[in-house]
Design a protein around this motif. Structure first.
Motif, PDB file in Angstrom:
ATOM      1  N   UNK A 127     -10.280 -66.434   9.017  1.00  0.00           N
ATOM      2  CA  UNK A 127     -10.497 -67.461  11.063  1.00  0.00           C
ATOM      3  C   UNK A 127     -11.186 -65.724  11.495  1.00  0.00           C
ATOM      4  N   UNK A 128     -10.209 -64.524  11.740  1.00  0.00           N
ATOM      5  CA  UNK A 128     -10.946 -63.090  12.458  1.00  0.00           C
ATOM      6  C   UNK A 128     -11.626 -62.669  11.259  1.00  0.00           C
ATOM      7  N   UNK A 129     -11.450 -62.785   9.896  1.00  0.00           N
ATOM      8  CA  UNK A 129     -12.472 -61.546   8.928  1.00  0.00           C
ATOM      9  C   UNK A 129     -13.646 -62.441   8.623  1.00  0.00           C
ATOM     10  N   UNK A 130     -13.250 -63.579   7.449  1.00  0.00           N
ATOM     11  CA  UNK A 130     -13.624 -64.584   7.115  1.00  0.00           C
ATOM     12  C   UNK A 130     -15.363 -65.958   8.154  1.00  0.00           C
ATOM     13  N   UNK A 131     -14.491 -66.000   9.386  1.00  0.00           N
ATOM     14  CA  UNK A 131     -14.992 -66.466  10.059  1.00  0.00           C
ATOM     15  C   UNK A 131     -15.135 -67.190   9.645  1.00  0.00           C
TER      16      UNK A 131
END
Length: 174
Positions: A127-131
């Protein structure tokens, strides 16, 4: 699709997504010494299943495959009886060419990610890094969306708590 068209499509997929897949595998805990092989495994699967990959869904397919490859790589690593080999394999040190500040930041972020529970870490990274969206994460991991949301919330809280603890220890050392 002809054989030549499949090869051209695969080549384009590799060129566009290799760096993202490599980084994603690294964030999921694949040791730097094994990440090239793991990335290759992802694209070997893609080559075998190129006819199944929907146009516009290449990234999702690759990340789903990378998720499975990372799990297998970690299982192989932790089955090892040689703890010294394990310590050598889990090399969190960034490359020498990076600036000192970048090295320290990346090293800290990787360490904090590694300290998270595996399930929370995977959701956090996706979620946070790969979107990826929570819905896509739920599909990839075969989890209810509520579980994804709960893991993401707990991962954020735990990551921030560990970061604050690190920051306070650094301030106390000065």
């Amino acid at each position: 699709m002809t054989e030549q068209e499949q090869q051209a499509r695969l080549r384009a997929i590799v060129e566009e997504y290799f760096a993202d897949v490599w980084r994603f595998l690294r964030h999921l805990g694949v040791p730097e010494s094994s990440v090239d092989d793991a990335a290759q495994d992802v694209f070997v699967v893609a080559a075998r299943r190129i006819h199944e990959i929907q146009v516009g869904r290449e990234r999702s397919f690759l990340f789903g495959t990378a998720y499975n490859v990372a799990q297998s790589a970690r299982r192989r690593l932790f089955r090892s009886d040689d703890e010294e080999a394990l310590e050598r394999a889990v090399d969190r040190a960034p490359t020498p060419e990076e600036h000192l500040d970048d090295q320290q930041t990346r090293s800290l972020a990787l360490r904090l990610l590694q300290e998270l529970d595996e399930g929370m870490r995977e959701v956090f990274v996706l979620y946070e890094i790969e979107g990826l969206t929570m819905q896509r994460i739920a599909e990839l991991m075969n989890l209810p969306i509520g579980t994804v949301g709960s893991r993401l919330r707990r991962a954020r809280e735990e990551f921030l708590k560990r970061f604050e603890r690190h920051r306070n220890s650094v301030r106390g050392a000065k």
